[in-house]
Design a protein around this motif. Sequence first.
Motif, PDB file in Angstrom:
ATOM      1  N   SER A  32       0.861  -1.183   0.000  1.00 21.34           N
ATOM      2  CA  SER A  32       0.000   0.000   0.000  1.00 21.34           C
ATOM      3  C   SER A  32       0.893   1.226   0.000  1.00 21.34           C
ATOM      4  O   SER A  32       2.056   1.164   0.425  1.00 21.34           O
ATOM      5  CB  SER A  32      -0.888   0.025   1.253  1.00 21.34           C
ATOM      6  N   PRO A  33       0.379   2.377  -0.481  1.00 31.32           N
ATOM      7  CA  PRO A  33       1.171   3.605  -0.379  1.00 31.32           C
ATOM      8  C   PRO A  33       1.588   3.908   1.058  1.00 31.32           C
ATOM      9  O   PRO A  33       2.693   4.406   1.292  1.00 31.32           O
ATOM     10  CB  PRO A  33       0.216   4.670  -0.931  1.00 31.32           C
ATOM     11  N   TYR A  34       0.722   3.588   2.018  1.00 30.75           N
ATOM     12  CA  TYR A  34       1.077   3.773   3.426  1.00 30.75           C
ATOM     13  C   TYR A  34       2.278   2.909   3.795  1.00 30.75           C
ATOM     14  O   TYR A  34       3.234   3.384   4.430  1.00 30.75           O
ATOM     15  CB  TYR A  34      -0.120   3.412   4.308  1.00 30.75           C
ATOM     16  N   GLY A  35       2.257   1.635   3.410  1.00 30.52           N
ATOM     17  CA  GLY A  35       3.360   0.740   3.708  1.00 30.52           C
ATOM     18  C   GLY A  35       4.663   1.200   3.058  1.00 30.52           C
ATOM     19  O   GLY A  35       5.741   1.114   3.661  1.00 30.52           O
ATOM     20  N   VAL A  36       4.568   1.695   1.832  1.00 29.40           N
ATOM     21  CA  VAL A  36       5.754   2.210   1.136  1.00 29.40           C
ATOM     22  C   VAL A  36       6.310   3.418   1.881  1.00 29.40           C
ATOM     23  O   VAL A  36       7.531   3.548   2.077  1.00 29.40           O
ATOM     24  CB  VAL A  36       5.404   2.569  -0.318  1.00 29.40           C
ATOM     25  N   ALA A  37       5.416   4.315   2.308  1.00 26.65           N
ATOM     26  CA  ALA A  37       5.848   5.516   3.028  1.00 26.65           C
ATOM     27  C   ALA A  37       6.513   5.151   4.349  1.00 26.65           C
ATOM     28  O   ALA A  37       7.545   5.728   4.724  1.00 26.65           O
ATOM     29  CB  ALA A  37       4.655   6.435   3.266  1.00 26.65           C
ATOM     30  N   LYS A  38       5.942   4.199   5.063  1.00 30.53           N
ATOM     31  CA  LYS A  38       6.540   3.762   6.321  1.00 30.53           C
ATOM     32  C   LYS A  38       7.916   3.116   6.092  1.00 30.53           C
ATOM     33  O   LYS A  38       8.825   3.267   6.917  1.00 30.53           O
ATOM     34  CB  LYS A  38       5.607   2.779   7.028  1.00 30.53           C
ATOM     35  N   THR A  39       8.065   2.392   4.990  1.00 28.46           N
ATOM     36  CA  THR A  39       9.345   1.766   4.674  1.00 28.46           C
ATOM     37  C   THR A  39      10.407   2.830   4.420  1.00 28.46           C
ATOM     38  O   THR A  39      11.550   2.705   4.880  1.00 28.46           O
ATOM     39  CB  THR A  39       9.201   0.831   3.463  1.00 28.46           C
ATOM     40  N   PHE A  40      10.046   3.874   3.713  1.00 26.69           N
ATOM     41  CA  PHE A  40      10.971   5.000   3.494  1.00 26.69           C
ATOM     42  C   PHE A  40      11.418   5.586   4.833  1.00 26.69           C
ATOM     43  O   PHE A  40      12.618   5.789   5.078  1.00 26.69           O
ATOM     44  CB  PHE A  40      10.293   6.075   2.646  1.00 26.69           C
ATOM     45  N   GLY A  41      10.454   5.866   5.722  1.00 24.93           N
ATOM     46  CA  GLY A  41      10.780   6.445   7.020  1.00 24.93           C
ATOM     47  C   GLY A  41      11.660   5.534   7.855  1.00 24.93           C
ATOM     48  O   GLY A  41      12.568   5.990   8.563  1.00 24.93           O
ATOM     49  N   HIS A  42      11.392   4.225   7.761  1.00 23.22           N
ATOM     50  CA  HIS A  42      12.185   3.259   8.513  1.00 23.22           C
ATOM     51  C   HIS A  42      13.642   3.274   8.039  1.00 23.22           C
ATOM     52  O   HIS A  42      14.578   3.374   8.853  1.00 23.22           O
ATOM     53  CB  HIS A  42      11.596   1.865   8.336  1.00 23.22           C
ATOM     54  N   TYR A  43      13.834   3.188   6.739  1.00 21.81           N
ATOM     55  CA  TYR A  43      15.193   3.161   6.222  1.00 21.81           C
ATOM     56  C   TYR A  43      15.908   4.498   6.418  1.00 21.81           C
ATOM     57  O   TYR A  43      17.133   4.539   6.602  1.00 21.81           O
ATOM     58  CB  TYR A  43      15.192   2.768   4.739  1.00 21.81           C
ATOM     59  N   MET A  44      15.170   5.608   6.399  1.00 22.65           N
ATOM     60  CA  MET A  44      15.789   6.900   6.659  1.00 22.65           C
ATOM     61  C   MET A  44      16.284   6.970   8.107  1.00 22.65           C
ATOM     62  O   MET A  44      17.364   7.515   8.382  1.00 22.65           O
ATOM     63  CB  MET A  44      14.795   8.026   6.382  1.00 22.65           C
ATOM     64  N   THR A  45      15.530   6.374   9.021  1.00 21.63           N
ATOM     65  CA  THR A  45      15.954   6.316  10.423  1.00 21.63           C
ATOM     66  C   THR A  45      17.247   5.511  10.552  1.00 21.63           C
ATOM     67  O   THR A  45      18.189   5.932  11.236  1.00 21.63           O
ATOM     68  CB  THR A  45      14.841   5.696  11.284  1.00 21.63           C
ATOM     69  N   VAL A  46      17.295   4.364   9.900  1.00 19.77           N
ATOM     70  CA  VAL A  46      18.515   3.547   9.905  1.00 19.77           C
ATOM     71  C   VAL A  46      19.678   4.326   9.300  1.00 19.77           C
ATOM     72  O   VAL A  46      20.814   4.308   9.816  1.00 19.77           O
ATOM     73  CB  VAL A  46      18.294   2.229   9.137  1.00 19.77           C
ATOM     74  N   ASN A  47      19.408   5.052   8.212  1.00 15.72           N
ATOM     75  CA  ASN A  47      20.469   5.787   7.532  1.00 15.72           C
ATOM     76  C   ASN A  47      21.063   6.879   8.413  1.00 15.72           C
ATOM     77  O   ASN A  47      22.295   7.057   8.445  1.00 15.72           O
ATOM     78  CB  ASN A  47      19.921   6.397   6.240  1.00 15.72           C
ATOM     79  N   TYR A  48      20.232   7.597   9.152  1.00 18.93           N
ATOM     80  CA  TYR A  48      20.755   8.650  10.038  1.00 18.93           C
ATOM     81  C   TYR A  48      21.523   8.041  11.207  1.00 18.93           C
ATOM     82  O   TYR A  48      22.476   8.641  11.712  1.00 18.93           O
ATOM     83  CB  TYR A  48      19.625   9.557  10.523  1.00 18.93           C
TER      84      TYR A  48
END
Length: 326
Positions: A149-165
């Motif tokens: 879902s677009p929601y799931g995709v958006a959450k995945t982006f946020g998750h990986y951005m957290t890992v990246n920082y």
Amino acid sequence: MPRALITGVTGQDGMYLAEFLAAKGYEIFGLIHGQNNPRIPAVRRVAPSIHLLDGDLLDLRSLIRAMETSQPDEVYNLGAISFVGLSWRQAEITSEVTAMGVLRILEAIQVHTHNDMSRVRFYQASSSEMFGNVHEVPQRETTAFHPRSPYGVAKTFGHYMTVNYRESYGAHACSGILFNHESPRRGHEFVTRKVTRGAARVALGLQKRLTLGNLEARRDWGFAGDYVEAMWLILQEDQADDYVVATGETHSIRDLLDIAFSRVGIEDWTRYVVQDARLFRPADVNLLVGDASHARARLGWKPRVKFRDLIEMMVDDDLADLQRGA
């Protein structure tokens, strides 16, 4: 006195977390968009001493101001457009808030700390919807993501951005991959609350039919009050990490209907429930169940409220609310 900033403080999780942190003696700051939010009185009831700050996950400058005002030790990013079904109709704004909002608040922490991001501990509300078309059962921290879902995709982006920082800037940035969690404070648009309130309305003669989509979908449902404790425990660890937070049990919508209608004295709910194909998701997730052994081993966390007790709690609250209204 530790200081915490919570985005999404007027939501179910935000209110439980504010209540939880207040009991632990935190000075709490809650980010709200606009002063006319109808849920502000409810937030003030559970955390009377909370400081409410105007801000928006779409506006980096407002997030930087919120950081400067609150001077937080801990930031909990719970803000999102979190109704999965809506995300197909509003994919762009869902992405701006739920995905890019994470980047903006991480950037605000970076500006506030003058690039010493380890000074502020950050919690990101990740989601089991990231697993989507699941690659293994149960799902754990190492399970591959395949959002549906677009929601799931958006959450995945946020998750990986957290890992990246965390990996790029030394941020004490953690994610809780929370499976479905419900409560009497859950919004009426979510299926659990739609069922519990619908059962209560049918029992009181206020409604004849309850219209739902896919009755076969299975989820791992827990109590939101238990899950906010996991959020806090995650940030108390000296080493930042990501954790699945789940009960390890899965139930179908049919199970949910069985318990909710039985609670109001109706054993055969099939006379009152109608399926509508228009309510099916374009791409659904049929089986989500989490393995929270990492959280259990590292944090000592485990859920306390059982599924049946949760649904009965929600039905009882809906009955009481409707009877007061009557």
